[in-house]
Design an enzyme around this catalytic site. Structure first.
Site, short mmCIF file in Angstrom:
data_model
loop_
_atom_site.label_atom_id
_atom_site.label_comp_id
_atom_site.label_asym_id
_atom_site.label_seq_id
_atom_site.Cartn_x
_atom_site.Cartn_y
_atom_site.Cartn_z
N GLN A 126 0.84 -1.21 0.00
CA GLN A 126 0.00 0.00 0.00
C GLN A 126 0.87 1.26 0.00
O GLN A 126 0.53 2.27 0.63
CB GLN A 126 -0.93 0.01 1.23
CG GLN A 126 -2.18 -0.84 1.06
CD GLN A 126 -3.13 -0.28 0.00
OE1 GLN A 126 -3.18 0.92 -0.25
NE2 GLN A 126 -3.88 -1.16 -0.63
N SER A 127 2.00 1.22 -0.69
CA SER A 127 2.98 2.29 -0.62
C SER A 127 2.46 3.63 -1.18
O SER A 127 2.09 3.73 -2.35
CB SER A 127 4.23 1.87 -1.39
OG SER A 127 5.09 2.97 -1.58
N ASN A 128 2.51 4.66 -0.33
CA ASN A 128 2.21 6.01 -0.80
C ASN A 128 3.33 6.53 -1.70
O ASN A 128 3.09 7.30 -2.63
CB ASN A 128 2.07 6.96 0.39
CG ASN A 128 0.97 6.53 1.33
OD1 ASN A 128 -0.19 6.49 0.95
ND2 ASN A 128 1.33 6.19 2.56
N CYS B 2 5.10 4.74 -3.78
CA CYS B 2 4.88 4.19 -5.13
C CYS B 2 3.77 4.95 -5.85
O CYS B 2 3.87 5.24 -7.04
CB CYS B 2 4.55 2.70 -5.05
SG CYS B 2 5.98 1.67 -4.62
#
Ligand SMILES: *Cc1c(COP(=O)(O)O)cnc(C)c1O
Length: 333
Positions: free
Chosen positions: A76-78, A80
């Site tokens: 759930q990388s912000n 990325c």
């Protein structure tokens, strides 16, 4: 500080607001005045701290002739999401390597940031098990792309190298300019401490401006000593790159690991309470992985009387609210 010799794209649109959180301060009932620096409102799809770092990192990529960006993060990388966002704007291809830090947490049809990766036109996503050597994985992707005639540029996880961390030295200077203008004396700053570029950059900027405001980092995964060492090393390299002659004092790097809970991205009761309090009292959306746990730390320190009566405390809101939509059950139950 002098940033003029470093390429930069100009992703910022003026200073992000500093706002009083009057209702939340009152609700905590401890005579501590809370303020928030709204980096959740930075430009880039859905905002957040990585825009400041990518302002420098993507400029470096373009200077080096790249046409493709590779980066990595959790499922759930912000980071990325924002790398995909700015890549789309710049006409660069974006390829992601996602680390499944919690077994079984990756869902092909997942919501939140995972959904936005698709929408923002990410070219490829490869999921690797937790604990993988992410730099080696990204280099693998780079080799494949080079064979296909691409010119890839690797941005490390969280854009937390000295180039990216400069973005938060900029933030520290911006914050001091605002506080001086507002004539607002802040006694303490709270920041989330993850891949460390935010915390390290803030420490460099606050040192470089002689602000003399203590900063506490709230860990989201690692033990205290381990995180402090990572932040310190990155701050030292960043200070060196920017020519901050004094360097950063080891004692100025302080982290708390008390609000991590069972592990990275795993919900805690205090995170859930913090997210609900910020939403209900201030209409500010935190996230479950970073700003929610950092705010839980802030709230706990206030309640424990760590800050003097009448103290002014500034919380750096680093964004991340799209991840909320991947945690609906956490907040509904
Ligand atoms: C990446 C991130 C952080 C942590 O910043 P680092 O520079 O990685 O320490 C905090 N909050 C949000 C919302 C993030 O995406």
């Amino acid at each position: 500080m002098n940033y003029t010799k470093f390429p930069r794209r100009g992703y910022l649109q003026g200073a992000t607001p500093i706002e009083p959180m009057t209702k939340l301060s009152k609700a905590l009932g401890m005579d501590v005045n809370l303020y928030v620096k709204r980096d959740d409102l930075l430009p880039g799809a859905s905002g957040g701290n990585k825009t400041r770092k990518l302002d420098f990192c993507i400029a470096d990529a373009l200077t080096k002739g790249a046409d493709t960006i590779i980066t990595c993060g959790a499922v759930q990388s912000n980071h990325c999401r924002l790398t995909a966002s700015w890549s789309a704007k710049e006409g660069l291809e974006c390829h992601l390597v996602l680390e499944e830090r919690v077994k079984g947490s990756y869902k092909e049809d997942g919501s939140g940031n995972n959904f936005l990766f698709e929408l923002l036109g990410v070219k490829s996503k490869r999921v690797v098990p937790g604990g993988s050597d992410m730099m080696a994985e990204m280099e693998k992707t780079a080799e494949e792309l080079k064979e296909n005639g691409k010119k890839p540029y690797i941005i490390p996880g969280g854009a937390s190298n000295p180039i990216g961390a400069m973005g938060y030295a900029v933030c520290a200077e911006e914050t001091m300019a605002q506080l001086n203008e507002m004539r607002l004396q802040i006694d303490h700053i709270i920041v989330p401490s993850g891949s460390a570029g935010t915390h390290a950059g803030m420490a460099v900027g606050m040192t470089g401006t002689n602000a003399n405001i203590p900063i506490s980092g709230m860990n989201v995964s690692r033990p205290k000593d381990v995180q402090e060492e990572i932040v310190y090393n990155l701050a030292a390299q960043t200070a060196d790159m920017l020519g901050v002659k004094s360097g950063v004092a080891r004692n100025d790097i302080v982290c708390y690991a008390d609000y991590v809970g069972p592990g990275y991205s795993i919900p805690t009761e205090s995170m859930i309470e913090a997210v609900k309090l910020f939403a209900g009292e201030e209409a500010i959306l935190l996230d479950p992985v970073y700003s929610g746990k950092a705010a839980a730390g802030l709230i706990d320190l206030v309640r424990k009387g760590e800050f003097a009566k009448g103290a002014n405390v500034l919380f750096l809101h680093t964004g991340g609210s799209p991840a909320l939509y991947a945690y609906l059950d956490t907040f509904r139950s």
